[in-house]
Enzyme design. Structure first.
Site, PDB file in Angstrom:
ATOM      1  N   ASN A 110      -5.972  75.301 -20.611  1.00 33.70           N
ATOM      2  CA  ASN A 110      -5.501  74.048 -21.190  1.00 33.70           C
ATOM      3  C   ASN A 110      -6.413  72.967 -20.620  1.00 33.70           C
ATOM      4  O   ASN A 110      -6.256  72.550 -19.469  1.00 33.70           O
ATOM      5  CB  ASN A 110      -4.033  73.825 -20.793  1.00 33.70           C
ATOM      6  CG  ASN A 110      -3.461  72.542 -21.354  1.00 33.70           C
ATOM      7  OD1 ASN A 110      -4.150  71.796 -22.065  1.00 33.70           O
ATOM      8  ND2 ASN A 110      -2.207  72.281 -21.051  1.00 33.70           N
TER       9      ASN A 110
ATOM     10  N   ARG B 254      -4.883  76.328 -25.376  1.00 26.49           N
ATOM     11  CA  ARG B 254      -3.906  75.405 -25.933  1.00 26.49           C
ATOM     12  C   ARG B 254      -4.678  74.296 -26.640  1.00 26.49           C
ATOM     13  O   ARG B 254      -5.526  73.637 -26.025  1.00 26.49           O
ATOM     14  CB  ARG B 254      -3.062  74.821 -24.805  1.00 26.49           C
ATOM     15  CG  ARG B 254      -2.035  73.872 -25.318  1.00 26.49           C
ATOM     16  CD  ARG B 254      -1.139  73.405 -24.203  1.00 26.49           C
ATOM     17  NE  ARG B 254      -0.172  72.467 -24.751  1.00 26.49           N
ATOM     18  CZ  ARG B 254       0.718  71.828 -24.021  1.00 26.49           C
ATOM     19  NH1 ARG B 254       0.776  72.036 -22.724  1.00 26.49           N
ATOM     20  NH2 ARG B 254       1.556  70.990 -24.567  1.00 26.49           N
TER      21      ARG B 254
ATOM     22  N   HIS C 107       4.341  70.028 -28.585  1.00 32.60           N
ATOM     23  CA  HIS C 107       5.091  70.959 -27.711  1.00 32.60           C
ATOM     24  C   HIS C 107       5.642  72.144 -28.501  1.00 32.60           C
ATOM     25  O   HIS C 107       6.647  72.750 -28.116  1.00 32.60           O
ATOM     26  CB  HIS C 107       6.299  70.268 -27.035  1.00 32.60           C
ATOM     27  CG  HIS C 107       5.958  69.169 -26.083  1.00 32.60           C
ATOM     28  ND1 HIS C 107       6.628  67.972 -26.074  1.00 32.60           N
ATOM     29  CD2 HIS C 107       5.036  69.094 -25.091  1.00 32.60           C
ATOM     30  CE1 HIS C 107       6.135  67.205 -25.119  1.00 32.60           C
ATOM     31  NE2 HIS C 107       5.166  67.856 -24.506  1.00 32.60           N
TER      32      HIS C 107
ATOM     33  N   GLY D 103       9.588  66.261 -20.084  1.00 28.29           N
ATOM     34  CA  GLY D 103       8.686  66.304 -18.936  1.00 28.29           C
ATOM     35  C   GLY D 103       8.018  64.947 -18.793  1.00 28.29           C
ATOM     36  O   GLY D 103       8.652  63.916 -19.046  1.00 28.29           O
TER      37      GLY D 103
ATOM     38  N   GLY E 217       5.639  64.153 -20.758  1.00 26.63           N
ATOM     39  CA  GLY E 217       5.740  63.914 -22.196  1.00 26.63           C
ATOM     40  C   GLY E 217       7.001  64.626 -22.654  1.00 26.63           C
ATOM     41  O   GLY E 217       7.318  65.691 -22.146  1.00 26.63           O
TER      42      GLY E 217
ATOM     43  N   ARG F 155       4.683  56.696 -21.529  1.00 25.96           N
ATOM     44  CA  ARG F 155       4.577  56.420 -22.976  1.00 25.96           C
ATOM     45  C   ARG F 155       5.852  55.774 -23.480  1.00 25.96           C
ATOM     46  O   ARG F 155       6.951  56.123 -23.033  1.00 25.96           O
ATOM     47  CB  ARG F 155       4.345  57.728 -23.749  1.00 25.96           C
ATOM     48  CG  ARG F 155       2.944  58.254 -23.609  1.00 25.96           C
ATOM     49  CD  ARG F 155       2.786  59.577 -24.322  1.00 25.96           C
ATOM     50  NE  ARG F 155       2.409  60.612 -23.396  1.00 25.96           N
ATOM     51  CZ  ARG F 155       2.478  61.915 -23.648  1.00 25.96           C
ATOM     52  NH1 ARG F 155       2.934  62.340 -24.806  1.00 25.96           N
ATOM     53  NH2 ARG F 155       2.081  62.783 -22.755  1.00 25.96           N
TER      54      ARG F 155
ATOM     55  N   ASP G 114       7.818  58.720 -12.486  1.00 22.57           N
ATOM     56  CA  ASP G 114       8.437  59.995 -12.097  1.00 22.57           C
ATOM     57  C   ASP G 114       9.949  59.816 -12.019  1.00 22.57           C
ATOM     58  O   ASP G 114      10.445  58.977 -11.257  1.00 22.57           O
ATOM     59  CB  ASP G 114       7.871  60.435 -10.737  1.00 22.57           C
ATOM     60  CG  ASP G 114       8.259  61.866 -10.406  1.00 22.57           C
ATOM     61  OD1 ASP G 114       9.451  62.224 -10.554  1.00 22.57           O
ATOM     62  OD2 ASP G 114       7.372  62.635  -9.995  1.00 22.57           O
TER      63      ASP G 114
ATOM     64  N   ARG H  54      12.179  61.421 -10.586  1.00 24.16           N
ATOM     65  CA  ARG H  54      12.780  61.603  -9.259  1.00 24.16           C
ATOM     66  C   ARG H  54      12.897  60.261  -8.533  1.00 24.16           C
ATOM     67  O   ARG H  54      13.900  59.973  -7.879  1.00 24.16           O
ATOM     68  CB  ARG H  54      11.957  62.583  -8.419  1.00 24.16           C
ATOM     69  CG  ARG H  54      12.201  64.022  -8.808  1.00 24.16           C
ATOM     70  CD  ARG H  54      11.165  64.928  -8.257  1.00 24.16           C
ATOM     71  NE  ARG H  54       9.885  64.744  -8.933  1.00 24.16           N
ATOM     72  CZ  ARG H  54       8.937  65.663  -9.006  1.00 24.16           C
ATOM     73  NH1 ARG H  54       9.087  66.811  -8.425  1.00 24.16           N
ATOM     74  NH2 ARG H  54       7.817  65.428  -9.654  1.00 24.16           N
TER      75      ARG H  54
ATOM     76  N   ASN I 149      15.110  70.492 -14.206  1.00 24.25           N
ATOM     77  CA  ASN I 149      15.457  70.120 -12.825  1.00 24.25           C
ATOM     78  C   ASN I 149      16.467  68.997 -12.656  1.00 24.25           C
ATOM     79  O   ASN I 149      17.081  68.894 -11.600  1.00 24.25           O
ATOM     80  CB  ASN I 149      14.183  69.722 -12.072  1.00 24.25           C
ATOM     81  CG  ASN I 149      13.213  70.870 -11.974  1.00 24.25           C
ATOM     82  OD1 ASN I 149      13.553  71.912 -11.437  1.00 24.25           O
ATOM     83  ND2 ASN I 149      12.024  70.707 -12.532  1.00 24.25           N
TER      84      ASN I 149
ATOM     85  N   GLU J  27       4.813  78.130 -21.776  1.00 20.24           N
ATOM     86  CA  GLU J  27       3.871  78.027 -22.894  1.00 20.24           C
ATOM     87  C   GLU J  27       2.709  78.999 -22.715  1.00 20.24           C
ATOM     88  O   GLU J  27       2.189  79.554 -23.678  1.00 20.24           O
ATOM     89  CB  GLU J  27       3.345  76.590 -22.988  1.00 20.24           C
ATOM     90  CG  GLU J  27       4.409  75.622 -23.457  1.00 20.24           C
ATOM     91  CD  GLU J  27       4.141  74.192 -23.050  1.00 20.24           C
ATOM     92  OE1 GLU J  27       4.205  73.900 -21.834  1.00 20.24           O
ATOM     93  OE2 GLU J  27       3.872  73.364 -23.930  1.00 20.24           O
TER      94      GLU J  27
HETATM   95  P1  ADP Z   1       4.199  67.667 -18.047  1.00 16.85           P
HETATM   96  O1  ADP Z   1       4.779  67.027 -19.264  1.00 16.85           O
HETATM   97  O2  ADP Z   1       3.060  66.893 -17.455  1.00 16.85           O
HETATM   98  O3  ADP Z   1       3.942  69.159 -18.177  1.00 16.85           O
HETATM   99  P2  ADP Z   1       6.486  68.431 -16.410  1.00 16.85           P
HETATM  100  O4  ADP Z   1       7.149  69.194 -17.496  1.00 16.85           O
HETATM  101  O5  ADP Z   1       6.005  69.168 -15.213  1.00 16.85           O
HETATM  102  O6  ADP Z   1       5.322  67.506 -16.946  1.00 16.85           O
HETATM  103  O7  ADP Z   1       7.513  67.316 -15.935  1.00 16.85           O
HETATM  104  C1  ADP Z   1       7.171  66.429 -14.917  1.00 16.85           C
HETATM  105  C2  ADP Z   1       8.308  65.478 -14.675  1.00 16.85           C
HETATM  106  O8  ADP Z   1       9.515  66.202 -14.380  1.00 16.85           O
HETATM  107  C3  ADP Z   1       8.085  64.621 -13.434  1.00 16.85           C
HETATM  108  O9  ADP Z   1       7.373  63.481 -13.704  1.00 16.85           O
HETATM  109  C4  ADP Z   1       9.489  64.292 -13.014  1.00 16.85           C
HETATM  110  O10 ADP Z   1       9.844  63.081 -13.652  1.00 16.85           O
HETATM  111  C5  ADP Z   1      10.337  65.386 -13.580  1.00 16.85           C
HETATM  112  N1  ADP Z   1      10.946  66.186 -12.515  1.00 16.85           N
HETATM  113  C6  ADP Z   1      10.420  67.259 -11.865  1.00 16.85           C
HETATM  114  N2  ADP Z   1      11.295  67.719 -10.934  1.00 16.85           N
HETATM  115  C7  ADP Z   1      12.385  66.926 -11.008  1.00 16.85           C
HETATM  116  C8  ADP Z   1      13.644  66.879 -10.320  1.00 16.85           C
HETATM  117  N3  ADP Z   1      13.949  67.750  -9.352  1.00 16.85           N
HETATM  118  N4  ADP Z   1      14.508  65.921 -10.658  1.00 16.85           N
HETATM  119  C9  ADP Z   1      14.235  65.036 -11.629  1.00 16.85           C
HETATM  120  N5  ADP Z   1      13.078  65.029 -12.324  1.00 16.85           N
HETATM  121  C10 ADP Z   1      12.161  65.946 -12.010  1.00 16.85           C
END
Ligand code: ADP
Length: 392
Positions: free
Chosen positions: A7, A86, A175, A205, A207, A236, A278, A280, A329, A380
């Site tokens: 990717n 991808r 996606h 995520g 995105g 975004r 993020d 979190r 998560n 994926e």
């Molecule tokens: P991408 O779209 O880049 O593949 P991911 O699917 O890995 O991204 O998602 C990343 C996002 O998931 C992080 O920016 C965060 O906001 C969120 N995230 C990851 N772990 C946790 C968690 N334990 N609690 C809340 N949000 C989380």
């Protein structure tokens, strides 16, 4: 068969090495800051984490370094059979995964008009792999493909028809590989045939996109012409009134490049909160910071609205599935969304299962819940490896 999946981003290269005999991941990792200073590659090989700090002048340099490492450890005397890529945008014509020919590669490059951030990088990844693995099959798997089944009235925008035809402007969705994978796993988890289920898959995520999957087919999805539409994301904006964009361009004197950066990089969770992209960080600060509280609730409310809309679009919904970083998560996001839908969809959440940390596919609703709710970790790369092996 050993399949390498790639990717490629403009300055990064994610890789996975998958043995299709038992579908195990032999290795995965990412090369970052390609073409920049302070480059590094990090990986996990057979459970062991590793890292090398090294500047890489281009993607070829990066892939060579990755392959040197994989040959020493994960591959040993075995060899890569084929490479699966991808590719973000397949435009209106590419559906199923394709063996890459010079013509296919040229078309992927031409689709840069629709995905300027992604397709040129994906094409670069393919060219790089062709140089490193001459004569080995290369397969392109398109992120838009699963959404080719969306009916015309759901992919049409209220813009002049001739202009949309001229520039191929319509909803494509993204996606797709993830939505398809989690929809299939949801059916397995519930032990029901996929073609009997109305599923809403929430890929949340950095995105995010939400898809209505009726009898295994995508019938609507929240991302559109580009991955900017839909719910708010890390940086975004998601869906906004087009008039707001015109106002910002006029008042802030922004050209296309300027507004593109604002909508893609400075908006969403980061833009509303001023704290972080993020989730979190937003969750940690929302009790004490009202901007974080607002950001969290705006995100969750947006998800609720899409689920309600797609339940209407499919004339019902049997199951809602959460996936990706936030979906897998964030128990608080899932709880907020499900509690808000308790009356409309008869959702009863099993709080203990929702709150437990797990990497497994799981049902987080109670047996008596009218609509089931699942969490399925997306994969994926495994889907790309399966498609690649099938074509080879
Ligand atoms: P991408 O779209 O880049 O593949 P991911 O699917 O890995 O991204 O998602 C990343 C996002 O998931 C992080 O920016 C965060 O906001 C969120 N995230 C990851 N772990 C946790 C968690 N334990 N609690 C809340 N949000 C989380």
């Amino acid at each position: 068969m050993i399949i390498l999946t790639l990717n490629a981003g403009s300055s990064s290269l994610k890789f996975n090495l998958i043995d299709t005999a038992d579908e195990t991941a032999l290795a995965d990792g990412i090369a970052e800051r390609i073409g920049l200073s302070d480059g590094f590659i990090r990986w996990t090989i057979q459970g062991e984490k590793g890292r090398v700090d090294q500047d890489m002048k281009d993607h070829k340099d990066a892939l060579k370094t990755i392959m040197d490492e994989l040959r020493k450890t994960a591959l040993k005397d075995r060899d890569v059979t084929a490479v699966g890529h991808r590719v973000a945008h397949g435009g209106p014509h590419f559906g199923d995964p394709m063996l890459v020919t010079p013509k296919v590669l040229q078309e992927i490059e031409e689709l840069a008009a629709l995905a300027p951030l992604h397709n040129p990088a994906n094409a670069l990844g393919i060219k790089t792999a062709m140089e490193i693995f001459p004569g080995k099959p290369q397969v392109a798997v398109f992120d838009t493909a699963f959404h080719n089944s969306i009916p015309d009235y759901a992919y049409t925008y209220g813009l002049p028809k001739e202009l949309c035809a001229k520039y191929e402007i319509r909803r494509y969705g993204f996606h797709g590989t993830s939505h398809r994978y989690v929809a299939e796993r949801t059916a397995l988890l519930l032990a029901k045939p996929l073609d009997m289920l109305k599923i809403i898959t929430c890929h949340l995520g950095n995105g995010s996109s939400i898809t209505a999957v009726n009898k295994g087919k995508s019938v609507d999805t929240s991302m559109g012409l580009t991955p900017l539409e839909g719910v708010i994301m890390g940086t975004r904006c998601g869906s906004v009134d087009a008039g707001a964009i015109i106002t910002l361009m006029e008042k802030e004197n922004l050209d296309a490049k300027g507004i593109n950066a604002l909508l893609n990089k400075q908006s969403g969770l980061l833009g509303i909160s001023g704290v972080s992209s993020d989730l979190r960080d937003i969750e940690e600060s929302r009790a004490s910071n009202d901007s974080s509280r607002l950001t969290f609730e705006t995100l969750c409310y947006g998800i609720v609205k899409y689920i309600g809309a797609y339940a209407a679009a499919m004339d019902g919904v049997d199951v809602i599935t959460f996936t990706a970083g936030i979906g897998e998560n964030s128990n608080s996001t899932r709880a907020w969304v499900c509690n808000r839908l308790r009356n409309l969809l008869g959702i009863e959440l099993n709080e203990a299962v929702n709150n437990a940390r797990s990497k497994e596919d799981r049902i987080i609703s109670t047996p008596s819940s009218r609509t089931a709710v699942c969490v399925i970790p997306t994969n994926e790369e495994l889907m790309i490896a399966r498609y690649t092996a099938k074509l080879v």
